[in-house]
Design an enzyme around this catalytic site. Structure first.
Site, mmCIF file in Angstrom:
data_model
loop_
_atom_site.group_PDB
_atom_site.id
_atom_site.type_symbol
_atom_site.label_atom_id
_atom_site.label_comp_id
_atom_site.label_asym_id
_atom_site.label_seq_id
_atom_site.Cartn_x
_atom_site.Cartn_y
_atom_site.Cartn_z
ATOM 1 N N HIS A 77 38.621 28.676 29.039
ATOM 2 C CA HIS A 77 38.841 28.796 30.485
ATOM 3 C C HIS A 77 39.012 27.391 31.071
ATOM 4 O O HIS A 77 38.312 26.473 30.676
ATOM 5 C CB HIS A 77 37.623 29.477 31.123
ATOM 6 C CG HIS A 77 37.820 29.850 32.545
ATOM 7 N ND1 HIS A 77 37.673 28.959 33.583
ATOM 8 C CD2 HIS A 77 38.174 31.025 33.112
ATOM 9 C CE1 HIS A 77 37.918 29.583 34.725
ATOM 10 N NE2 HIS A 77 38.226 30.842 34.466
ATOM 11 N N CYS B 138 44.093 30.880 33.868
ATOM 12 C CA CYS B 138 43.482 31.267 35.147
ATOM 13 C C CYS B 138 44.268 30.596 36.263
ATOM 14 O O CYS B 138 44.176 29.369 36.438
ATOM 15 C CB CYS B 138 42.013 30.842 35.169
ATOM 16 S SG CYS B 138 41.219 31.176 36.750
ATOM 17 N N HIS C 207 43.572 35.426 33.998
ATOM 18 C CA HIS C 207 42.898 35.680 35.278
ATOM 19 C C HIS C 207 43.951 35.388 36.328
ATOM 20 O O HIS C 207 44.434 34.260 36.401
ATOM 21 C CB HIS C 207 41.765 34.676 35.520
ATOM 22 C CG HIS C 207 40.586 34.811 34.615
ATOM 23 N ND1 HIS C 207 39.525 33.926 34.660
ATOM 24 C CD2 HIS C 207 40.281 35.719 33.674
ATOM 25 C CE1 HIS C 207 38.618 34.297 33.765
ATOM 26 N NE2 HIS C 207 39.048 35.375 33.149
ATOM 27 N N ASP D 127 41.159 38.377 39.747
ATOM 28 C CA ASP D 127 40.000 37.486 39.728
ATOM 29 C C ASP D 127 39.265 37.640 41.049
ATOM 30 O O ASP D 127 39.421 38.649 41.724
ATOM 31 C CB ASP D 127 40.481 36.069 39.448
ATOM 32 C CG ASP D 127 39.434 35.226 38.749
ATOM 33 O OD1 ASP D 127 38.296 35.690 38.621
ATOM 34 O OD2 ASP D 127 39.758 34.105 38.341
ATOM 35 N N HIS D 128 38.487 36.649 41.379
ATOM 36 C CA HIS D 128 37.648 36.736 42.580
ATOM 37 C C HIS D 128 38.339 37.497 43.702
ATOM 38 O O HIS D 128 39.459 37.180 44.070
ATOM 39 C CB HIS D 128 37.331 35.335 43.103
ATOM 40 C CG HIS D 128 36.720 34.463 42.061
ATOM 41 N ND1 HIS D 128 36.606 33.105 42.214
ATOM 42 C CD2 HIS D 128 36.194 34.749 40.851
ATOM 43 C CE1 HIS D 128 36.027 32.593 41.143
ATOM 44 N NE2 HIS D 128 35.764 33.563 40.297
ATOM 45 N N TYR E 225 33.022 39.126 43.224
ATOM 46 C CA TYR E 225 33.024 40.201 42.225
ATOM 47 C C TYR E 225 32.630 41.569 42.782
ATOM 48 O O TYR E 225 31.963 42.350 42.124
ATOM 49 C CB TYR E 225 32.152 39.806 41.030
ATOM 50 C CG TYR E 225 32.817 38.741 40.191
ATOM 51 C CD1 TYR E 225 33.840 39.079 39.311
ATOM 52 C CD2 TYR E 225 32.468 37.397 40.303
ATOM 53 C CE1 TYR E 225 34.485 38.116 38.555
ATOM 54 C CE2 TYR E 225 33.108 36.420 39.556
ATOM 55 C CZ TYR E 225 34.113 36.790 38.685
ATOM 56 O OH TYR E 225 34.760 35.835 37.940
HETATM 57 C C1 DNO Z 1 34.125 32.352 37.602
HETATM 58 C C2 DNO Z 1 34.650 32.472 36.236
HETATM 59 C C3 DNO Z 1 34.037 31.456 35.291
HETATM 60 C C4 DNO Z 1 34.433 31.781 33.868
HETATM 61 C C5 DNO Z 1 33.869 30.835 32.840
HETATM 62 C C6 DNO Z 1 34.415 31.133 31.483
HETATM 63 O O1 DNO Z 1 34.171 33.277 38.350
HETATM 64 O O2 DNO Z 1 36.024 32.436 36.204
HETATM 65 O O3 DNO Z 1 32.653 31.476 35.427
HETATM 66 O O4 DNO Z 1 33.990 33.061 33.544
HETATM 67 O O5 DNO Z 1 34.148 29.528 33.171
HETATM 68 O O6 DNO Z 1 33.537 30.685 30.501
#
Ligand code: DNO
Length: 356
Positions: free
Chosen positions: A207, A245, A272, A317-318, A331
């Site tokens: 990531h 991401c 992501h 994602d978020h 989340y």
């Molecule tokens: C946040 C996530 C990160 C991700 C880690 C992967 O919301 O995108 O915490 O899960 O960095 O190890």
């Protein structure tokens, strides 16, 4: 691609598997054994129990986010061997459980960093946000305290209170680690685990650092095209891949996201996808997924993934906090469900256009 949602497990998540199952087009979840500490070897029976719970709900466990890396491995202290051995044991057990994608990160001290967890937007939704000026004004040891009030009673990954309690020691551990050392330690780790990944066909998906630059003077390496290509080439094995991401690489407006995706063909094992809205180059907030709500062209991001033949799991994602939901910042259920539906819509349109 396979559309998924991140799920923290029934003990920690406010969202249920049943709710996730009812989002059209979502067939899997990405999860983890959230109670485990970095460096521990995971028990096979715990992995199988998690998998069974998810499958019983009609979903697939499409991968793990994250198997976290112990600081000894990132810093490169002599006891790293023990922690790498444990990591290998975890990978073997995941392979035995037929799980083939592992997301992890190599960020020192802090995982992702935001300065606000509940910034109000004009429509009354609240979102995660980042301002460089706020980081510059903050004592790093106070970082957690400054956001702790807005976690809605949840434990956020990477910001576990036990970890934050050791923050001074963590900073001390990294005092001699610069970018080159971090790259070397990452290479050492990857070389040690690749034979196991080959044996069990496990795709490792690093990531990016979020934000994609150094915070509080700590080294950060997974931040741009040059570094990520260096990382994939230094251990040139298809199992050594990335989590693409958009919201993390996108924090740096110089990163051309579709171009980065194209340059990583064959190495993106997980995606992501989310948007950001920039108010200035050093202030951004996590808008809704739609292109029209933020700064990125989400169609171009999805098209680049389509063009490179991406087949791995993808997740919105978020999300924003909307409709009075109370959940872990980023989340909740509602806005991520909207995000999944939007991304699925883009994908369907791109696919049909290509068939013509
Ligand atoms: C946040 C996530 C990160 C991700 C880690 C992967 O919301 O995108 O915490 O899960 O960095 O190890």
């Amino acid at each position: 691609m396979q559309m998924t949602l991140r799920w923290y497990g029934s003990k920690y998540d406010t969202v249920t598997l049943k709710q996730i199952r009812q989002i059209p087009g979502v067939t899997g979840v990405i999860s983890t054994l959230y109670g485990t500490a970095p460096g521990e070897a995971w028990e096979l029976e715990d992995i199988l129990a998690l998998k069974k719970e998810i499958e019983d709900a009609g979903l697939q466990l499409a991968g793990i986010e994250s198997v976290n890396i112990h600081d000894a491995i990132k810093v490169g202290t002599p006891d790293r061997e023990r922690y790498i051995d444990n990591y290998i044991t975890t990978l073997e057990r995941l392979g035995q459980a037929d799980i083939h994608m592992v997301c992890y990160n190599f960020m020192p001290v802090f995982d992702w960093t935001r300065t606000e967890l509940a910034r109000m937007r004009p429509d009354g939704s609240t979102v995660l946000a980042y301002t460089q000026e706020a980081v510059d004004a903050l004592d790093p040891e106070k970082m957690f305290e400054s956001i702790a009030g807005d976690t809605n009673g949840t434990v956020m990954p990477g910001w576990e209170p036990e970890r934050m309690a050791r923050i001074k020691d963590l900073f001390a551990m990294y005092k001699d680690v610069d970018d080159e050392k971090l790259f070397a330690n990452l290479q050492y780790f990857l070389e040690r685990i690749m034979p196991t990944c080959d044996k069990y066909d496990i795709n490792m998906a690093i990531h990016p650092d979020d934000p994609a630059w150094s915070v509080f003077g700590l080294p950060r390496i997974i931040i741009n095209k040059a570094n990520i290509l260096r990382m994939t080439q230094m251990v040139d094995n298809p199992h050594n891949g990335v989590t693409f991401c958009s919201g993390s690489y996108g924090t740096n407006l110089e990163n051309d996201l579709p171009d980065m995706i194209r340059s990583l063909k064959g190495r993106i094992h997980f995606a992501h996808v989310r948007n950001l809205k920039f108010n200035s180059p050093t202030d951004f907030e996590e808008s809704a997924h739609l292109s029209s709500d933020g700064t990125f062209d989400m169609y171009e991001i999805m098209r680049a993934l389509y063009d490179i033949g991406f087949t791995g799991p993808i997740r919105p994602d978020h999300g924003r906090m909307i409709w009075d939901e109370v959940a872990m910042p980023g989340y909740g259920l509602y806005d991520r469900a909207l995000g999944a539906t939007y991304l699925n819509g883009l994908w369907e349109a791109i696919e049909k256009q290509h068939r013509k």
